[in-house]
Design an enzyme around this catalytic site. Structure first.
Site, PDB file in Angstrom:
ATOM      1  N   GLN A  15      58.385  75.295 -47.208  1.00 41.82           N
ATOM      2  CA  GLN A  15      58.131  76.727 -47.425  1.00 41.82           C
ATOM      3  C   GLN A  15      57.042  76.927 -48.467  1.00 41.82           C
ATOM      4  O   GLN A  15      56.212  77.829 -48.354  1.00 41.82           O
ATOM      5  CB  GLN A  15      59.408  77.449 -47.898  1.00 41.82           C
ATOM      6  CG  GLN A  15      60.610  77.348 -46.982  1.00 41.82           C
ATOM      7  CD  GLN A  15      60.394  77.943 -45.599  1.00 41.82           C
ATOM      8  OE1 GLN A  15      59.625  78.884 -45.432  1.00 41.82           O
ATOM      9  NE2 GLN A  15      61.037  77.362 -44.601  1.00 41.82           N
ATOM     10  N   TYR A  44      67.379  73.056 -43.560  1.00 39.73           N
ATOM     11  CA  TYR A  44      66.980  73.425 -42.193  1.00 39.73           C
ATOM     12  C   TYR A  44      66.037  74.627 -42.178  1.00 39.73           C
ATOM     13  O   TYR A  44      65.853  75.277 -43.185  1.00 39.73           O
ATOM     14  CB  TYR A  44      68.163  73.543 -41.252  1.00 39.73           C
ATOM     15  CG  TYR A  44      69.253  74.586 -41.410  1.00 39.73           C
ATOM     16  CD1 TYR A  44      69.156  75.697 -42.227  1.00 39.73           C
ATOM     17  CD2 TYR A  44      70.415  74.439 -40.651  1.00 39.73           C
ATOM     18  CE1 TYR A  44      70.182  76.628 -42.294  1.00 39.73           C
ATOM     19  CE2 TYR A  44      71.454  75.376 -40.718  1.00 39.73           C
ATOM     20  CZ  TYR A  44      71.321  76.465 -41.543  1.00 39.73           C
ATOM     21  OH  TYR A  44      72.328  77.376 -41.604  1.00 39.73           O
ATOM     22  N   GLU A  45      65.442  74.847 -41.033  1.00 37.48           N
ATOM     23  CA  GLU A  45      64.407  75.894 -40.889  1.00 37.48           C
ATOM     24  C   GLU A  45      63.256  75.710 -41.881  1.00 37.48           C
ATOM     25  O   GLU A  45      62.648  76.680 -42.320  1.00 37.48           O
ATOM     26  CB  GLU A  45      65.017  77.298 -41.046  1.00 37.48           C
ATOM     27  CG  GLU A  45      66.146  77.623 -40.102  1.00 37.48           C
ATOM     28  CD  GLU A  45      65.808  77.456 -38.634  1.00 37.48           C
ATOM     29  OE1 GLU A  45      64.614  77.465 -38.280  1.00 37.48           O
ATOM     30  OE2 GLU A  45      66.733  77.274 -37.830  1.00 37.48           O
ATOM     31  N   GLY A  46      62.951  74.468 -42.174  1.00 34.95           N
ATOM     32  CA  GLY A  46      61.871  74.176 -43.123  1.00 34.95           C
ATOM     33  C   GLY A  46      62.414  74.076 -44.529  1.00 34.95           C
ATOM     34  O   GLY A  46      62.933  75.053 -45.067  1.00 34.95           O
TER      35      GLY A  46
END
Lengths: 600, 600
Positions: free
Chosen positions: A448, A441-443
């Protein structure tokens, strides 16, 4: 179940000896009177007591019970609600909030330290207040004065919580594909309709109201990422004084069944003609979202740190206690039936690997949040810009690397326990399941790496890397007379040189071919991360040696230097693979046609 | 949930083109008429149909329901019992069993192939018949004629199942510490009392009787590993015709709550004055156990292969289907809203990594089981000895490396799915949970590395390594005219040289210091494993090129060569770290005193 002890000794080292935080924060009027050792210690102690006594005992309860959805109502596990009430009473939600709206106005460094303890004790629980931070900071940065007045006081006090509603079932990494619609009403509000998934803390029983920050498309918005706007959609509509009115058109239609973080409600949310309010400019929603995303990425990095720390603590206690076989150098505890397994090199290797990632991640997260604060507090445009640039470079590294190392540490934690690591009551497998979400999650790690290499490194024509290399040179110019530290310094110097060469090579040889850049981006991210950790470990060793030179007899300091040595000796060689993969050709990656790519 | 398709095409390649199994098995009278393509294909097809249609649909059912213990009775998940009944009707339990006791007498190679499919479809279910194999082979090897007559027919037919009862709560890797007692009766039987844990398939409702093979101590037995004996303890006592009598004194006192393999009953078993029968010589229990352990280790290796294969299949299907962003080289599917994620280099990299480990593990497991068969079938003492020696060397490698790569593949599988990988319904997280036991049970990775380096490599004074190096040289001497294959060959040649040098270095420089050997043993295991995989991948590329030279137009063959290239280009550089860690000093590993090793 292993006991968790807040690592206040190491936190203290990072804050005082490594960062020397008082000296930094006294420079800014907003933080000068807040960030001194006495206040910080006091807050940390209160947080440690609360987390150890209230949250930690609920960690396994949350995992076992999970959340329940009945008739649109989500019930959190036993004790979650009561713990949240105490958390609010203790004033934690307000810690970093804007003082104009009832916040305490602390810099993020203190919150990061508290957040580490909180997440180590109970990851799933910690996500409820964690998500509120995202909503708060989005409204603080992009809301109108009226929006701030309407939402911030209740969010800051913790009476309400918040969420971020981005993902749809077909659109995760690629938010340009989202379909949720926003139609304008005559009164300036909007009608929001669509289906969101993976909404953490999307519906629950901890707070009176939930403020959703929602990505949606206006009519005739451009396709893709340039046609997305941001909306505030409260669970309950409110009047102009912030009083709760009727229920808005947003319901939890399902809870996901997940590998871990069972105590957090991961919701599918149906927006059915919900009333919403535009926040920030039309079609600039993704841009506004980045404010939140960067802080969410650091928050996720902290989760990686928490997994490294808690799995290290669990494994260490077990390794000192569990008896099996004799040391390879002969019995160490002849009075016992066997030696404790910490005597075995492979066990020590796993423990020290966890230790360097736990303590190294702490150093990186805290150091990073100093830049978050400087970017906010400083009035010096140049200082501000440098802080923002370093943040831009280091955020994808911290997010990806600290979570990946959290996964590795949790694996080591189970491995030290042997077969017992697989059994729920020992707590190690829960850490491994919980942490597994953090590289997704969050990329994802892969996303990234693309952000790092394409946007940050190549996008700045290598300037961001140069900026950090300058800092490394500056900070390590006064190497003490110390054999091991001098040897680490030479290794770091060579490594930084190699990092610069690899970056130049990518810029000059590969950047015309984005596929080749994409092929090596994950390796570049890892290489860069190991460099950053080497820098931080050298600096920590230097700080420890400083204390020893000042006649400190605390065993903590030589242990810190020995741990740094371990990083340089046993972890740093991992850069060899990544450098080789960056430099070598990859003719084979695209040789297989999709047709050949099959298994039957 | 992704669909599983038995990889018969690749299995066929490994059996026929890579191993050329008909040529091997026609040399032995016991296997000559059994191991031909027609029969093997037929068995594989029946197994594939059964596993895909009966076992695969129960995989998630088993995970969700788990086993239930009520009043000492263990109930397996819905459908498990019926599936086992069909399995018995199809005659699978008898496949490799001794023909004198109703078995079909097939070599283990066929069982390994079937076992792969079975485990890929339903790991937890597969452990019930899997454990029976251990009990059967122990009785076959070490039982008296009477014991064979009493137990083998029912075990071979599958009407009864078996277990292996080794672990106690304080004694896992270190079996020398076990406390379960065996007191002799006057009639030659024994009274067994003690508590065992982690007994897979220890109690369940699939079979009429369960034959436990139990490690226990005789009165006045020497302390440690030299005082352990092996006993047969049936769940129900039997008369001399094998009829079931009364219940024996063994009960399931608890089921473990585990991270995965929920469908398998992992039992705590209480032996309370249970009637048992010595199998093998007194105090030689651990020695007898090794027969089982080696086959159990290969069985566990197969589980690693299964996780690589099933996570690869799931991820591949998703990567072809899921749309997100455009290819870095420009839109590949402009008619769609985005490109399928298989176009992205990081995704391809993960898929190909899974592919090389799935297919490479298959090659290693099948190749290894040919040596299992030769060691059993051959009457030529020298051939037998060579097979046993290679098995001794390769078993810890296969067990440790294939399971670790299974863990890595399962992680990649989740990662390809992004956030969806964390959600139970997609099936990827179950694979990651199930596979996690495999690096822990049957000897952890760390234990395997000690077995490999101390016992097998140093214990043979390097002779076992030389034996394998000779084979590699022999098998790769006729490299075809093919640029990529020639380049792989050179890489392998250099690598084998380095392997030999590292081994010599360890023998000459380190072997006087067991702690240093222990420190590098895991790295040595990994280095050796990557060499073995390089050898197998080169051989597979050669076999594929052979087919192409014979005018085959099957796209499978160039794909196989390209996959081998990927292994050499993107995976093999991992050896750099392990070589470096073997060669470099590790002064830091033991610097911290236990007292300094703390977190508070």
């Amino acid at each position: 179940m292993p006991n968790y002890i807040s690592p206040l000794r190491d936190i203290n080292f990072v804050l005082n000896d490594f960062i020397n935080f008082e000296k930094i924060y006294e420079r800014y009027p907003q933080s000068k009177d807040k960030m001194n050792s006495e206040i910080v210690d006091q807050y940390l102690q209160v947080a440690a007591d609360f987390c150890e006594n209230e949250l930690y005992p609920l960690n396994r309860v949350g995992d076992q019970q999970g959340c329940k959805l009945r008739n649109g109502i989500v019930t959190t596990p036993d004790g979650f609600k009561e713990a949240y009430k105490k958390y609010v009473e203790l004033g934690f939600p307000a810690l970093t909030g804007d003082e104009a709206y009832g916040g305490q106005g602390f810099p993020s460094l203190l919150w990061i330290a508290i957040s580490e303890i909180l997440t180590s004790c109970n990851w799933a629980w910690g996500m409820y207040p964690g998500l509120s931070h995202g909503a708060m900071s989005t409204i603080e940065h992009h809301g109108t004065d009226e929006q701030k007045k309407n939402y911030l006081p209740k969010l800051i006090s913790g009476v309400w919580t918040g969420t971020m509603c981005l993902t749809e079932s077909h659109a995760g990494s690629d938010l340009g594909l989202i379909r949720t619609k926003a139609l304008p009403n005559n009164d300036g509000s909007y009608v929001i309709s669509g289906e969101k998934i993976f909404i953490s803390a999307g519906e629950h029983d901890l707070s009176q109201n939930i403020v959703h920050i929602v990505l949606a498309r206006l009519p005739n918005a451009p396709a893709g990422t340039k046609g997305i706007s941001l909306f505030i959609v409260p669970k309950f509509n409110i009047d102009q004084d912030g009083n709760i009115l009727d229920r808005n058109g947003v319901v939890c239609s399902a809870l996901e069944h997940k590998m871990g973080i069972h105590g957090n409600a991961t919701c599918a949310l149906s927006f059915d003609n919900a009333k919403g309010f535009l926040i920030g400019p039309e079609n600039r929603g993704l841009h506004c979202m980045f404010t939140f995303m960067n802080s969410a990425r650091i928050g996720t990095a902290i989760q990686g740190l928490a997994a490294s720390e808690s799995s290290y603590q669990g494994a260490l206690a077990y390794a000192k206690d569990r008896l099996a076989m004799r040391s390879l150098s002969g019995p160490q505890n002849p009075e016992l039936s066997a030696d404790p397994i910490i005597v075995h090199p492979a066990v020590r290797n796993m423990l020290l690997t966890q230790k360097v990632f736990a303590e190294g991640s702490r150093a990186l997260a805290y150091y990073l949040s100093v830049y978050v604060d400087i970017a906010k507090l400083s009035n010096d445009e140049s200082e501000k810009k440098i802080a923002e640039d370093k943040l831009a470079l280091l955020t994808p590294i911290a997010k990806a690397f600290m979570t990946e190392m959290g996964v590795e540490s949790a694996k080591n934690g189970m491995q030290v326990f042997g077969g017992h690591g697989y059994i729920a009551e020992h707590g190690m497998e829960q850490i491994a399941r919980d942490v597994r979400i953090s590289t997704l999650y969050e990329g994802t790690t892969e996303i990234q790496s693309i952000d790092l290499l394409f946007r940050k490194v190549l996008g700045s024509k290598g300037e961001l890397i140069k900026l950090l290399i300058e800092e490394i040179k500056e900070e390590t110019q006064h190497i003490p007379q110390h054999e091991e530290i001098a040897s680490m310094y030479i290794k770091l110097e060579n490594l930084v040189k190699e990092w610069h060469e690899l970056t130049t090579y990518i810029q000059e040889e590969l950047s015309s071919n984005p596929v080749e850049v994409g092929t090596i981006s994950v390796d570049y991210l890892y290489f860069s991360s190991y460099v950053i950790f080497a820098y931080l470990w050298l600096k920590m060793a230097m700080a420890a040696q400083d204390k020893i030179s000042q006649e400190s007899t605390d065993e903590f300091y030589p242990a810190k230097i020995a741990t740094a040595e371990f990083y340089f000796e046993r972890i740093l060689p991992r850069t060899l693979v990544h450098a080789e993969l960056i430099k070598s050709q990859t003719k084979s990656l695209f040789k297989l046609s999709p047709h050949q790519f099959k298994f039957d």
